[in-house]
Design a protein around this motif. Sequence first.
Motif, PDB file in Angstrom:
ATOM      1  N   ILE A 225       0.851  -1.197   0.000  1.00 30.13           N
ATOM      2  CA  ILE A 225       0.000   0.000   0.000  1.00 30.13           C
ATOM      3  C   ILE A 225       0.879   1.235   0.000  1.00 30.13           C
ATOM      4  O   ILE A 225       1.840   1.343   0.777  1.00 30.13           O
ATOM      5  CB  ILE A 225      -0.934   0.016   1.225  1.00 30.13           C
ATOM      6  CG1 ILE A 225      -1.883  -1.182   1.179  1.00 30.13           C
ATOM      7  CG2 ILE A 225      -1.736   1.312   1.273  1.00 30.13           C
ATOM      8  CD1 ILE A 225      -2.789  -1.284   2.376  1.00 30.13           C
ATOM      9  N   GLY A 226       0.551   2.192  -0.864  1.00 33.20           N
ATOM     10  CA  GLY A 226       1.276   3.442  -0.926  1.00 33.20           C
ATOM     11  C   GLY A 226       0.734   4.457   0.062  1.00 33.20           C
ATOM     12  O   GLY A 226      -0.221   4.199   0.793  1.00 33.20           O
ATOM     13  N   PRO A 227       1.297   5.665   0.076  1.00 39.72           N
ATOM     14  CA  PRO A 227       0.912   6.672   1.074  1.00 39.72           C
ATOM     15  C   PRO A 227      -0.318   7.490   0.703  1.00 39.72           C
ATOM     16  O   PRO A 227      -0.700   8.378   1.470  1.00 39.72           O
ATOM     17  CB  PRO A 227       2.152   7.575   1.129  1.00 39.72           C
ATOM     18  CG  PRO A 227       2.712   7.504  -0.261  1.00 39.72           C
ATOM     19  CD  PRO A 227       2.454   6.112  -0.731  1.00 39.72           C
ATOM     20  N   SER A 228      -0.935   7.198  -0.464  1.00 42.12           N
ATOM     21  CA  SER A 228      -2.011   8.087  -0.915  1.00 42.12           C
ATOM     22  C   SER A 228      -3.264   7.327  -1.361  1.00 42.12           C
ATOM     23  O   SER A 228      -3.941   7.729  -2.308  1.00 42.12           O
ATOM     24  CB  SER A 228      -1.502   8.980  -2.057  1.00 42.12           C
ATOM     25  OG  SER A 228      -0.985   8.192  -3.120  1.00 42.12           O
ATOM     26  N   GLY A 229      -3.574   6.212  -0.693  1.00 41.36           N
ATOM     27  CA  GLY A 229      -4.842   5.554  -0.944  1.00 41.36           C
ATOM     28  C   GLY A 229      -4.867   4.556  -2.072  1.00 41.36           C
ATOM     29  O   GLY A 229      -5.940   4.170  -2.539  1.00 41.36           O
ATOM     30  N   ARG A 230      -3.695   4.120  -2.541  1.00 41.38           N
ATOM     31  CA  ARG A 230      -3.632   3.122  -3.608  1.00 41.38           C
ATOM     32  C   ARG A 230      -2.788   1.946  -3.155  1.00 41.38           C
ATOM     33  O   ARG A 230      -1.849   2.101  -2.370  1.00 41.38           O
ATOM     34  CB  ARG A 230      -3.043   3.715  -4.892  1.00 41.38           C
ATOM     35  CG  ARG A 230      -3.840   4.872  -5.453  1.00 41.38           C
ATOM     36  CD  ARG A 230      -3.382   5.242  -6.854  1.00 41.38           C
ATOM     37  NE  ARG A 230      -1.972   5.552  -6.958  1.00 41.38           N
ATOM     38  CZ  ARG A 230      -1.429   6.738  -6.655  1.00 41.38           C
ATOM     39  NH1 ARG A 230      -2.202   7.707  -6.216  1.00 41.38           N
ATOM     40  NH2 ARG A 230      -0.129   6.941  -6.804  1.00 41.38           N
ATOM     41  N   GLY A 231      -3.112   0.785  -3.682  1.00 45.75           N
ATOM     42  CA  GLY A 231      -2.360  -0.407  -3.351  1.00 45.75           C
ATOM     43  C   GLY A 231      -2.195  -1.295  -4.568  1.00 45.75           C
ATOM     44  O   GLY A 231      -2.813  -1.076  -5.624  1.00 45.75           O
ATOM     45  N   LEU A 232      -1.357  -2.322  -4.422  1.00 43.35           N
ATOM     46  CA  LEU A 232      -1.114  -3.265  -5.503  1.00 43.35           C
ATOM     47  C   LEU A 232      -0.929  -4.654  -4.905  1.00 43.35           C
ATOM     48  O   LEU A 232      -0.151  -4.831  -3.965  1.00 43.35           O
ATOM     49  CB  LEU A 232       0.145  -2.872  -6.286  1.00 43.35           C
ATOM     50  CG  LEU A 232       0.568  -3.807  -7.423  1.00 43.35           C
ATOM     51  CD1 LEU A 232      -0.458  -3.800  -8.549  1.00 43.35           C
ATOM     52  CD2 LEU A 232       1.953  -3.417  -7.960  1.00 43.35           C
ATOM     53  N   THR A 233      -1.664  -5.620  -5.469  1.00 46.43           N
ATOM     54  CA  THR A 233      -1.490  -7.021  -5.084  1.00 46.43           C
ATOM     55  C   THR A 233      -0.868  -7.779  -6.240  1.00 46.43           C
ATOM     56  O   THR A 233      -1.322  -7.673  -7.383  1.00 46.43           O
ATOM     57  CB  THR A 233      -2.834  -7.672  -4.713  1.00 46.43           C
ATOM     58  OG1 THR A 233      -3.387  -7.001  -3.578  1.00 46.43           O
ATOM     59  CG2 THR A 233      -2.654  -9.143  -4.373  1.00 46.43           C
ATOM     60  N   ARG A 234       0.178  -8.545  -5.937  1.00 47.15           N
ATOM     61  CA  ARG A 234       0.824  -9.405  -6.924  1.00 47.15           C
ATOM     62  C   ARG A 234       0.679 -10.849  -6.460  1.00 47.15           C
ATOM     63  O   ARG A 234       1.017 -11.176  -5.314  1.00 47.15           O
ATOM     64  CB  ARG A 234       2.313  -9.069  -7.074  1.00 47.15           C
ATOM     65  CG  ARG A 234       2.620  -7.626  -7.451  1.00 47.15           C
ATOM     66  CD  ARG A 234       4.134  -7.462  -7.580  1.00 47.15           C
ATOM     67  NE  ARG A 234       4.538  -6.080  -7.817  1.00 47.15           N
ATOM     68  CZ  ARG A 234       4.874  -5.228  -6.859  1.00 47.15           C
ATOM     69  NH1 ARG A 234       4.831  -5.612  -5.596  1.00 47.15           N
ATOM     70  NH2 ARG A 234       5.250  -3.991  -7.150  1.00 47.15           N
TER      71      ARG A 234
END
Length: 256
Positions: A225-234
């Motif tokens: 998860i980044g610092p501005s409300g976005r994330g990434l699942t791999r």
Amino acid sequence: MSMYTRLAEGRYLASEHTQGPWDPATQHMGPVTALIVHELARTAPRPGLEPSRLVVDVFAPVPVAELEIETDVARDGKRVQCLTASVSSGGREYARASAWRIREAATPATPVPGPPAPVPPPSAEQARSWLGSGFGYGKALDWRFVTGGPMEIGPATVWGRLTIPLVEGEEMTPLERLAVFADSGNGVSFAVDFATHVFVNVDLTISLFRAPESEWICLDAETVIGPSGRGLTRSTLYDEIGQVGTATQTLFIAPR
């Protein structure tokens, strides 16, 4: 008992077994993705072309209701073929997908890892968890965690198997089994508390270098998860033979 009932060509009725974890009136995208795969398999099939990539963009939560899937051929080449699909309900489009098929050819395969571990025995803890007892999609799958757990924050490795038909009276393929489970990466490797935050994927990309062959599918998943409300699942995807590809999800993160 099935996730969908076919009403007519390209039209399906969703059952309670498609319900997602956020709202019982909306579907988990796993069943929707598998249904897209089911319809695309009936679209301009050509011997020697194999599905290799599927991208699904989610415009809004898909309701547990009657769905219509329209498919088309965007490009029909000798070596590659690009298909499209649109999922709508009540006249509104909820998701759009594109898929690539690539011609089969004899190639020198590189070594790839086998599964992280064999399918573990069933666990009473998993059956009582939010995955096993909390909502329709969760109860429709058999979950077997190798690492992590259904209530643990952090990366996870988990086997999954759909226990009911995707479409009533129609045979389910290994690719559909993979598609129905590949969208679970963020759900099993969540990085914030389910009770305090919403983490919903706005897309799903499945990339395959070979076709899956087994009933059980494994996800080795991690979410950042980044610092501005976005994330990434791999997620690395396996069948019971070995690695078959990857899945990625872009996440919208927000406090409840």
